[in-house]
Enzyme design. Sequence first.
Site, PDB file in Angstrom:
ATOM      1  N   GLY A   1      41.645  31.123  41.204  1.00  0.00           N
ATOM      2  CA  GLY A   1      42.389  31.815  40.161  1.00  0.00           C
ATOM      3  C   GLY A   1      42.439  33.297  40.476  1.00  0.00           C
TER       4      GLY A   1
ATOM      5  N   GLN B   1      43.034  42.071  38.523  1.00  0.00           N
ATOM      6  CA  GLN B   1      42.232  42.037  39.754  1.00  0.00           C
ATOM      7  C   GLN B   1      42.965  42.623  40.952  1.00  0.00           C
ATOM      8  OE1 GLN B   1      41.124  37.675  39.095  1.00  0.00           O
ATOM      9  NE2 GLN B   1      39.354  38.500  40.177  1.00  0.00           N
TER      10      GLN B   1
ATOM     11  N   CYS C   1      33.486  35.213  40.897  1.00  0.00           N
ATOM     12  CA  CYS C   1      34.720  35.964  40.667  1.00  0.00           C
ATOM     13  C   CYS C   1      35.045  36.762  41.928  1.00  0.00           C
ATOM     14  CB  CYS C   1      34.517  36.900  39.479  1.00  0.00           C
ATOM     15  SG  CYS C   1      35.939  37.931  39.112  1.00  0.00           S
ATOM     16  N   LEU C   2      36.316  36.780  42.310  1.00  0.00           N
ATOM     17  CA  LEU C   2      36.714  37.509  43.525  1.00  0.00           C
ATOM     18  C   LEU C   2      36.452  39.014  43.388  1.00  0.00           C
ATOM     19  CD1 LEU C   2      40.078  35.701  44.407  1.00  0.00           C
ATOM     20  CD2 LEU C   2      37.807  35.313  45.373  1.00  0.00           C
TER      21      LEU C   2
ATOM     22  N   HIS D   1      38.436  31.573  32.338  1.00  0.00           N
ATOM     23  CA  HIS D   1      37.907  32.660  33.175  1.00  0.00           C
ATOM     24  C   HIS D   1      39.014  33.681  33.457  1.00  0.00           C
ATOM     25  CE1 HIS D   1      35.371  34.280  36.571  1.00  0.00           C
ATOM     26  NE2 HIS D   1      36.578  34.722  36.919  1.00  0.00           N
ATOM     27  N   GLU D   2      40.197  33.183  33.866  1.00  0.00           N
ATOM     28  CA  GLU D   2      41.306  34.102  34.182  1.00  0.00           C
ATOM     29  C   GLU D   2      41.844  34.775  32.919  1.00  0.00           C
ATOM     30  OE1 GLU D   2      41.682  34.959  37.197  1.00  0.00           O
ATOM     31  OE2 GLU D   2      40.412  33.357  37.928  1.00  0.00           O
TER      32      GLU D   2
ATOM     33  N   HIS E   1      40.071  37.807  32.018  1.00  0.00           N
ATOM     34  CA  HIS E   1      40.460  38.995  32.801  1.00  0.00           C
ATOM     35  C   HIS E   1      41.555  39.798  32.094  1.00  0.00           C
ATOM     36  CE1 HIS E   1      38.195  39.063  36.487  1.00  0.00           C
ATOM     37  NE2 HIS E   1      38.448  37.795  36.741  1.00  0.00           N
TER      38      HIS E   1
END
Length: 196
Positions: free
Chosen positions: A45, A50, A105-106, A147-148, A151
């Site tokens: 994702g 991000q 998480c990235l 999760h996304e 963000h």
Amino acid sequence: MILPIVAYGDPVLKKKAKAIEADYPNLSELIENMFETMYNAHGVGLAAPQIGLSIRLFLVDASPFAEDEDLTEEEQQSLKDFKKVFINPVITDESGEEWAFNEGCLSIPDVREDVFRKERITIEYLDENLNAHTQTFDGLAARVIQHEYDHIEGVLFTDKLSSLKKRLIKGKLANISKGKIKMDYRMRFPLMKKGR
């Protein structure tokens, strides 16, 4: 085009993102770049904050989870082709038991922690062609979306940890924001010293 992923500590990750207008410039190109960026970093994702854009857009591709042998065959099947774009999404309902799953998480590389989330969500959103949908998701699909979605609300998974857990990873998070980390994808670090 592969874009740099914004690291922990950047203010854009803590901002509530703004809705996207229908005439948003080069939206399909942006979505294509985001998918390319996400795949390059081996993510499932990616949200617009991000990559430094405070807009209500995220995308998911949960197909890597289809290989997970801990899941039921039904879950594996449902995740196999689970690739979606969410524009201006609104989660209208969260239900079911809260369950823990080890999340990463990235924007926060090398940090993984168990996070509790509800098992089912209903979400209204526009797809990449700006068609409106209302759908209900459960299990891992719901979790990736939650999760996304966090963000674009300015929330990171680390915000959901206990104060003890937060203290334990504080040094790691500080190093990430300073760029003191080895990565195999491009990142932008908010506190990195210039001229290195």
